[in-house]
Design an enzyme around this catalytic site. Structure first.
Site, PDB file in Angstrom:
ATOM      1  N   ALA A 118       0.815  -1.286  -0.091  1.00  0.00           N
ATOM      2  CA  ALA A 118       0.271  -0.070  -0.001  1.00  0.00           C
ATOM      3  C   ALA A 118       0.976   1.173   0.004  1.00  0.00           C
ATOM      4  O   ALA A 118       0.435   2.450  -0.548  1.00  0.00           O
ATOM      5  CB  ALA A 118      -1.001   0.109   1.075  1.00  0.00           C
ATOM      6  N   THR A 119       2.020   1.366   0.628  1.00  0.00           N
ATOM      7  CA  THR A 119       3.053   2.243   0.591  1.00  0.00           C
ATOM      8  C   THR A 119       3.187   2.766  -1.048  1.00  0.00           C
ATOM      9  O   THR A 119       2.931   3.921  -1.182  1.00  0.00           O
ATOM     10  CB  THR A 119       4.169   2.311   1.319  1.00  0.00           C
ATOM     11  OG1 THR A 119       3.913   2.044   2.697  1.00  0.00           O
ATOM     12  CG2 THR A 119       5.130   3.297   1.193  1.00  0.00           C
ATOM     13  N   ASN A 126      -6.280   3.356  10.211  1.00  0.00           N
ATOM     14  CA  ASN A 126      -5.602   2.334  10.733  1.00  0.00           C
ATOM     15  C   ASN A 126      -5.379   2.276  12.449  1.00  0.00           C
ATOM     16  O   ASN A 126      -5.302   1.428  12.982  1.00  0.00           O
ATOM     17  CB  ASN A 126      -4.061   2.129  10.038  1.00  0.00           C
ATOM     18  CG  ASN A 126      -3.455   3.491   9.944  1.00  0.00           C
ATOM     19  OD1 ASN A 126      -3.857   4.373   9.407  1.00  0.00           O
ATOM     20  ND2 ASN A 126      -2.333   3.719  10.445  1.00  0.00           N
ATOM     21  N   GLN A 186      -7.280  -0.978   5.206  1.00  0.00           N
ATOM     22  CA  GLN A 186      -7.541  -1.455   6.403  1.00  0.00           C
ATOM     23  C   GLN A 186      -9.111  -1.921   6.084  1.00  0.00           C
ATOM     24  O   GLN A 186      -9.766  -2.672   7.079  1.00  0.00           O
ATOM     25  CB  GLN A 186      -7.547  -0.311   7.600  1.00  0.00           C
ATOM     26  CG  GLN A 186      -6.248  -0.077   7.998  1.00  0.00           C
ATOM     27  CD  GLN A 186      -5.643  -0.976   9.021  1.00  0.00           C
ATOM     28  OE1 GLN A 186      -6.445  -2.004   9.345  1.00  0.00           O
ATOM     29  NE2 GLN A 186      -4.282  -1.145   8.952  1.00  0.00           N
ATOM     30  N   SER A 223      -3.285  -3.802   0.506  1.00  0.00           N
ATOM     31  CA  SER A 223      -2.124  -4.440   0.746  1.00  0.00           C
ATOM     32  C   SER A 223      -2.535  -5.866   1.253  1.00  0.00           C
ATOM     33  O   SER A 223      -3.238  -6.136   2.217  1.00  0.00           O
ATOM     34  CB  SER A 223      -1.216  -3.914   1.939  1.00  0.00           C
ATOM     35  OG  SER A 223      -0.113  -4.427   2.321  1.00  0.00           O
ATOM     36  N   ALA A 224      -1.563  -6.884   0.835  1.00  0.00           N
ATOM     37  CA  ALA A 224      -1.886  -8.261   0.997  1.00  0.00           C
ATOM     38  C   ALA A 224      -1.533  -8.629   2.628  1.00  0.00           C
ATOM     39  O   ALA A 224      -2.416  -9.392   3.122  1.00  0.00           O
ATOM     40  CB  ALA A 224      -0.836  -9.261   0.356  1.00  0.00           C
ATOM     41  N   HIS A 225      -0.561  -7.743   3.088  1.00  0.00           N
ATOM     42  CA  HIS A 225      -0.296  -8.395   4.605  1.00  0.00           C
ATOM     43  C   HIS A 225      -1.389  -8.098   5.738  1.00  0.00           C
ATOM     44  O   HIS A 225      -1.333  -8.295   6.713  1.00  0.00           O
ATOM     45  CB  HIS A 225       1.224  -8.159   4.933  1.00  0.00           C
ATOM     46  CG  HIS A 225       1.272  -6.841   5.401  1.00  0.00           C
ATOM     47  ND1 HIS A 225       1.487  -6.377   6.588  1.00  0.00           N
ATOM     48  CD2 HIS A 225       1.794  -5.619   4.529  1.00  0.00           C
ATOM     49  CE1 HIS A 225       1.741  -4.943   6.752  1.00  0.00           C
ATOM     50  NE2 HIS A 225       1.748  -4.490   5.405  1.00  0.00           N
ATOM     51  N   THR A 239       9.888  -7.337 -12.768  1.00  0.00           N
ATOM     52  CA  THR A 239       9.447  -8.279 -12.884  1.00  0.00           C
ATOM     53  C   THR A 239       8.436  -8.807 -11.684  1.00  0.00           C
ATOM     54  O   THR A 239       8.758  -8.632 -10.545  1.00  0.00           O
ATOM     55  CB  THR A 239      10.591  -9.493 -12.423  1.00  0.00           C
ATOM     56  OG1 THR A 239      11.666  -9.168 -13.596  1.00  0.00           O
ATOM     57  CG2 THR A 239      10.094 -10.807 -12.728  1.00  0.00           C
ATOM     58  N   CYS A 294       3.156   4.478  17.010  1.00  0.00           N
ATOM     59  CA  CYS A 294       2.972   4.497  15.560  1.00  0.00           C
ATOM     60  C   CYS A 294       3.994   5.427  14.809  1.00  0.00           C
ATOM     61  O   CYS A 294       4.411   5.208  13.830  1.00  0.00           O
ATOM     62  CB  CYS A 294       1.599   4.755  15.266  1.00  0.00           C
ATOM     63  SG  CYS A 294       0.964   3.413  14.384  1.00  0.00           S
TER      64      CYS A 294
HETATM   65  C1  LIG Z   1      -0.474  -1.009   6.426  1.00  0.00           C
HETATM   66  C2  LIG Z   1      -1.140   0.351   5.844  1.00  0.00           C
HETATM   67  C3  LIG Z   1      -0.242   0.945   4.799  1.00  0.00           C
HETATM   68  C4  LIG Z   1       0.989   0.593   4.309  1.00  0.00           C
HETATM   69  O1  LIG Z   1       1.136  -0.741   3.719  1.00  0.00           O
HETATM   70  P1  LIG Z   1       2.185  -1.640   3.428  1.00  0.00           P
HETATM   71  O2  LIG Z   1       1.569  -2.642   2.460  1.00  0.00           O
HETATM   72  O3  LIG Z   1       2.778  -2.005   4.603  1.00  0.00           O
HETATM   73  O4  LIG Z   1       3.316  -0.637   2.438  1.00  0.00           O
HETATM   74  C5  LIG Z   1      -0.902   1.982   4.076  1.00  0.00           C
HETATM   75  N1  LIG Z   1      -2.218   2.518   4.411  1.00  0.00           N
HETATM   76  C6  LIG Z   1      -2.850   2.243   5.432  1.00  0.00           C
HETATM   77  C7  LIG Z   1      -4.061   2.750   5.941  1.00  0.00           C
HETATM   78  C8  LIG Z   1      -2.541   1.081   6.168  1.00  0.00           C
HETATM   79  O5  LIG Z   1      -3.034   0.435   7.245  1.00  0.00           O
END
Ligand SMILES: *Cc1c(COP(=O)(O)O)cnc(C)c1O
Length: 386
Positions: A73-74, A153, A181, A201-203, A242, A328
């Site tokens: 997401a960054t 978040n 989120q 973001s997947a994680h 890639t 944070c």
């Molecule tokens: C975790 C988060 C991000 C960053 O995501 P990454 O995949 O870790 O770079 C960006 N925005 C929000 C709202 C998040 O919670």
């Protein structure tokens, strides 16, 4: 019950074993480069990527061609903001966003300011919500983008996305939302919600770290985006490099699982969150930060007056893993800028905990955490009196 208990799901989530199982073959057997057009290894990789692209698209109501894979997401936030700013320079140089956005959005906006762009940072009220009239008043002829996160978040507050997108659309301005989120916890649909660009973001949804997606609308309107990573022209030229096939397969599987299970999972996790919140609010003086009405189902942010959040975390030690309202901003001990924006006083912000629950949280863990937090708060308060 295994210690420590994990209550920091907003920070990251474990990979779901079903996601890992889907990914594994793509490391050692099906290892082809998805851009290799001349042999079966490449075709296999490309096919896996396109299946994942469909899974992600379906999850948010998009078309597969509207999905661009990123490293998370960054990167998605950077690409959306800088890419639009660069592409629409002829139209204008003004962006509207919000003070409680993720740092990836705020710092991208600061970068844009250094490039000569103008950015309005909208305030939020005590609940963490933006004022729609204030948004409309901030619009200028030069405004090219409104960027408002779907859900926060730190406090989980959900912005009035459909009302925001309607205002942007009425003025012919693109709407971008960081939905990292929100996806997987509440229904997100790019068409019903009027979203032109979206990051995820997947994680944060039980997939691997280092992979995410940016949704870029292709019709009504077609969004133009200047690439921020130049190279081989992957992802229709928007993001060269890639493709990380195993991670993309993981993001696809994680999206599919969330789509299938969210309706059952969200109320279950919300019930555990409410149980946790009720238990903690029984501690004297404890209060919730941010709207409890417009909020994600799995998170709560609570202040415990008279207690230092860092001391509380240290006291919980090895038993409960969570975040404080001052952790944070990483190295600095500044109170959370999100809580400050809500008007929460510094000492209350310092005394806050963010508790994030998730797919694998149990009632037993919740009850244990309540007991440990209560015990620790009381001990710290006694110590402060001595
Ligand atoms: C975790 C988060 C991000 C960053 O995501 P990454 O995949 O870790 O770079 C960006 N925005 C929000 C709202 C998040 O919670």
């Amino acid at each position: 019950m295994n210690l420590p208990i994990y209550l920091d799901y907003n920070s990251t989530t474990p990979v779901d074993p079903r996601v890992l199982a889907a990914m594994l073959p793509y490391f050692t057997q099906k290892f082809g480069n998805a851009a290799s057009r001349s042999h079966a290894f490449g075709w296999e990789g490309e096919e896996a990527v396109e299946i994942a692209r469909e899974q992600v698209a379906r999850f948010i109501g998009a078309e597969p061609k509207e999905i661009v894979f990123t490293s998370g997401a960054t990167e998605g936030d950077n690409l959306a903001l800088k890419g639009v700013f660069e592409s629409y320079a002829a139209k204008g140089n003004h962006i509207i966003t919000v003070v409680t956005e993720h740092k990836a959005v705020l710092d991208s906006c600061h970068h844009i300011q250094r490039l000569g762009g103008e950015v309005t940072f909208l305030p939020v009220d005590a609940e963490g919500l933006i004022d729609l009239a204030g948004l409309e008043a901030a619009i200028r002829p030069s405004t090219v983008l409104v960027a408002v996160m779907y859900a926060n978040n730190e406090i989980g507050v959900i912005q009035p996305i459909r009302a925001i997108s309607a205002i942007a659309r009425r003025h012919g301005i693109l709407f971008f939302t960081d939905a990292t989120q929100a996806v997987g916890k509440v229904p997100v649909d790019v068409n019903a919600d009027g979203i032109d660009l979206l990051t995820m973001s997947a994680h944060k949804i039980y997939g691997p770290k280092g992979i995410g997606a940016l949704y870029v609308r292709r019709r009504n309107p077609r969004v133009r985006l200047a690439a921020q990573m130049d190279g081989g022209g992957h992802e229709r030229g928007m993001r060269s490099g890639t493709l990380n096939v195993p991670a993309i397969v993981g993001l696809g599987k994680a999206s599919e699982l969330c789509q299938m299970e969210m309706a059952a999972e969200a109320p279950k996790v919300a019930a555990l969150r409410d149980r946790l919140e009720t238990g903690l609010l029984a501690i004297e003086g404890a209060r919730v930060n941010g709207s409890r009405e417009h909020r994600l189902p799995q998170v709560t942010n609570i202040s415990f007056p008279g207690v230092d959040g860092e001391a509380l975390l240290a006291g919980l030690g090895k038993d409960v893993a969570l975040s404080s309202g001052s952790a944070c901003t990483s190295a600095s001990m500044e109170p959370s800028y999100v809580l400050k924006a809500l008007g929460v006083a510094d000492d209350l912000a310092h005394s806050s905990l963010r508790l994030g629950l998730g797919r694998f949280t149990t009632a037993e863990e919740v009850d244990y955490a309540i007991g440990r937090i209560r015990e620790t708060v009381e001990k710290l308060r006694e110590r402060a009196l001595q």
